[in-house]
Scaffold this active site. Structure first.
Site, PDB file in Angstrom:
ATOM      1  N   VAL A  51       0.882  -1.150   0.172  1.00 18.51           N
ATOM      2  CA  VAL A  51      -0.035   0.121   0.033  1.00 18.51           C
ATOM      3  C   VAL A  51       0.922   1.277   0.038  1.00 18.51           C
ATOM      4  O   VAL A  51       1.537   1.638   1.058  1.00 18.51           O
ATOM      5  CB  VAL A  51      -0.952   0.152   1.391  1.00 18.51           C
ATOM      6  CG1 VAL A  51      -1.783   1.365   1.253  1.00 18.51           C
ATOM      7  CG2 VAL A  51      -1.578  -1.137   1.281  1.00 18.51           C
ATOM      8  N   GLU A  63       3.913  -8.056   2.843  1.00 11.77           N
ATOM      9  CA  GLU A  63       4.149  -9.006   3.908  1.00 11.77           C
ATOM     10  C   GLU A  63       3.641  -8.705   5.278  1.00 11.77           C
ATOM     11  O   GLU A  63       3.019  -9.228   6.073  1.00 11.77           O
ATOM     12  CB  GLU A  63       5.733  -9.416   4.124  1.00 11.77           C
ATOM     13  CG  GLU A  63       6.398  -9.925   2.881  1.00 11.77           C
ATOM     14  CD  GLU A  63       6.732  -8.943   2.036  1.00 11.77           C
ATOM     15  OE1 GLU A  63       6.353  -7.767   1.864  1.00 11.77           O
ATOM     16  OE2 GLU A  63       7.728  -9.198   1.295  1.00 11.77           O
TER      17      GLU A  63
END
Lengths: 141, 141, 141, 141
Positions: A51, A63
């Site tokens: 993001v 992750e």
């Protein structure tokens, strides 16, 4: 330490799942979409995509996105079985240093990290191999 | 700009939900648990708690945790209706600067941010009020 | 709250200095170079440029770069007089949320932040204006 | 990979310098002060201490503090000879993952990282050893 060659011989773990995670990444600045697929030891799954942010340092990786979603759901350090990561690149990309540090906090050192790309190549290293001599809560005492 | 007084008069929005989110925070270093409850415009909800790290800079806040979970699920900038935050403190704490920046990227400037504490006090400001002259993708062009 | 109009009337503070700071920025990924020039109350100056990373979240902003250099030299919270920031953009860009949070920790709420661009436009806001109801150490107790 | 035993046999590199760097750290939340001492190939030195924040994720580590100060002064990737880090702990602590990632961007893979503690113990690993298969700009293309 690199187990790339053996890894290539078998079908990447959770490949179709992690590619779905990647599809939801929000990466308008780098155009480099990353997906992550986290499995808990009791069989639940969490998806993550990177993001990004116009202020680059405020980007959050795929992750870590999957890991914090699991924590929000009540999972605790040690509850995770594996994480698979994917990118569109000639070689499977590895997690950045910050993600390795978050894995060090939340995952077992032996937990496998499956790194894949769009071609289905895979490299596998453990959390401990990705962050040798990793800094942890023990160092603070 | 501070609408604290009017805000106090009504029951905090989504108060029981955000307190549930806080319960799953992982904050062994600060012992300061934060919860976030994000609503989408189409009525879905995402929970977040802060996730700390022995390496302090790798901590991830509750607000960002809920936002990245929604993005991983396919929501996009502009899809969010409100976010409620909670802490255990005499005064409702506001989001840190990094969370305000991530809200600026993903949320409308008018989106309300409801800041609460364990006593049920509430302060409300919009994303735009929390980050005046906020840096955004327009600044990069 | 925005004092842009009055600000435009006078020559940007430390403009030539902050442009020198910008020249040393390392921004190969965004090509968006930012410079910062920090003044201490006793008249010392610290330069900062953004330092980007292939892993975007590990980028460090110009403002924070100048502040940590001053801390490494022995300056403490409250020792700072002003910070000037510059970019190459139609409008002066504001500090990102994370930089505002670091200013909140290290600078007085009244400290002016001079935001400039290559054309010599300037906007001025204080640290407190940039981070209303800012989160601080008091919130942790 | 761990060269701890040989390392212990010789006097830590730049030990008195890095201890001076540590003295200026600002760590009111963890009380865990870290110092970093960075040498350039042309013999210049940069000091860094960790700079914490009430909002924990906005902390900046000692290692990154010294590196961004050097970049602000005009040094570029590849200009660095070594970095020494120090803590007050039973064992020398290693850099966190984010610092390893910043080293990967700015330093040669072969650059030595000297990790020390207050007792003068030292462990040495290279940047490449600290971040195996490290993510870099090459992965973005």
């Amino acid at each position: 330490m690199n187990r790339r060659d053996e890894a290539m011989a078998y079908q990447p773990h959770y490949f179709s799942e992690v590619r779905k995670a990647q599809a939801n990444a929000y990466a308008p600045y780098s155009n480099f979409k990353v997906g992550a697929y986290l499995r808990t030891k009791d069989g639940k799954a969490y998806y993550g995509g990177n993001v990004e942010n116009a202020a680059y340092p405020m980007a959050i990786c795929a992750e870590r996105s999957s890991l914090v979603a699991a924590i929000a759901d009540g999972y605790r350090p040690g509850d995770f079985e594996s994480i698979t990561v994917t990118v569109d690149a000639d070689e499977p990309s590895s997690p950045c240093g910050a993600c390795r540090q978050v894995m060090k906090e939340l995952c077992d050192d032996e937990m496998p990290v499956y790194m894949t790309n769009h071609k289905g190549d895979m490299t596998e290293l453990s959390v401990g191999e990705l962050l040798p001599l990793g800094f942890s809560g023990k160092d603070l005492n």
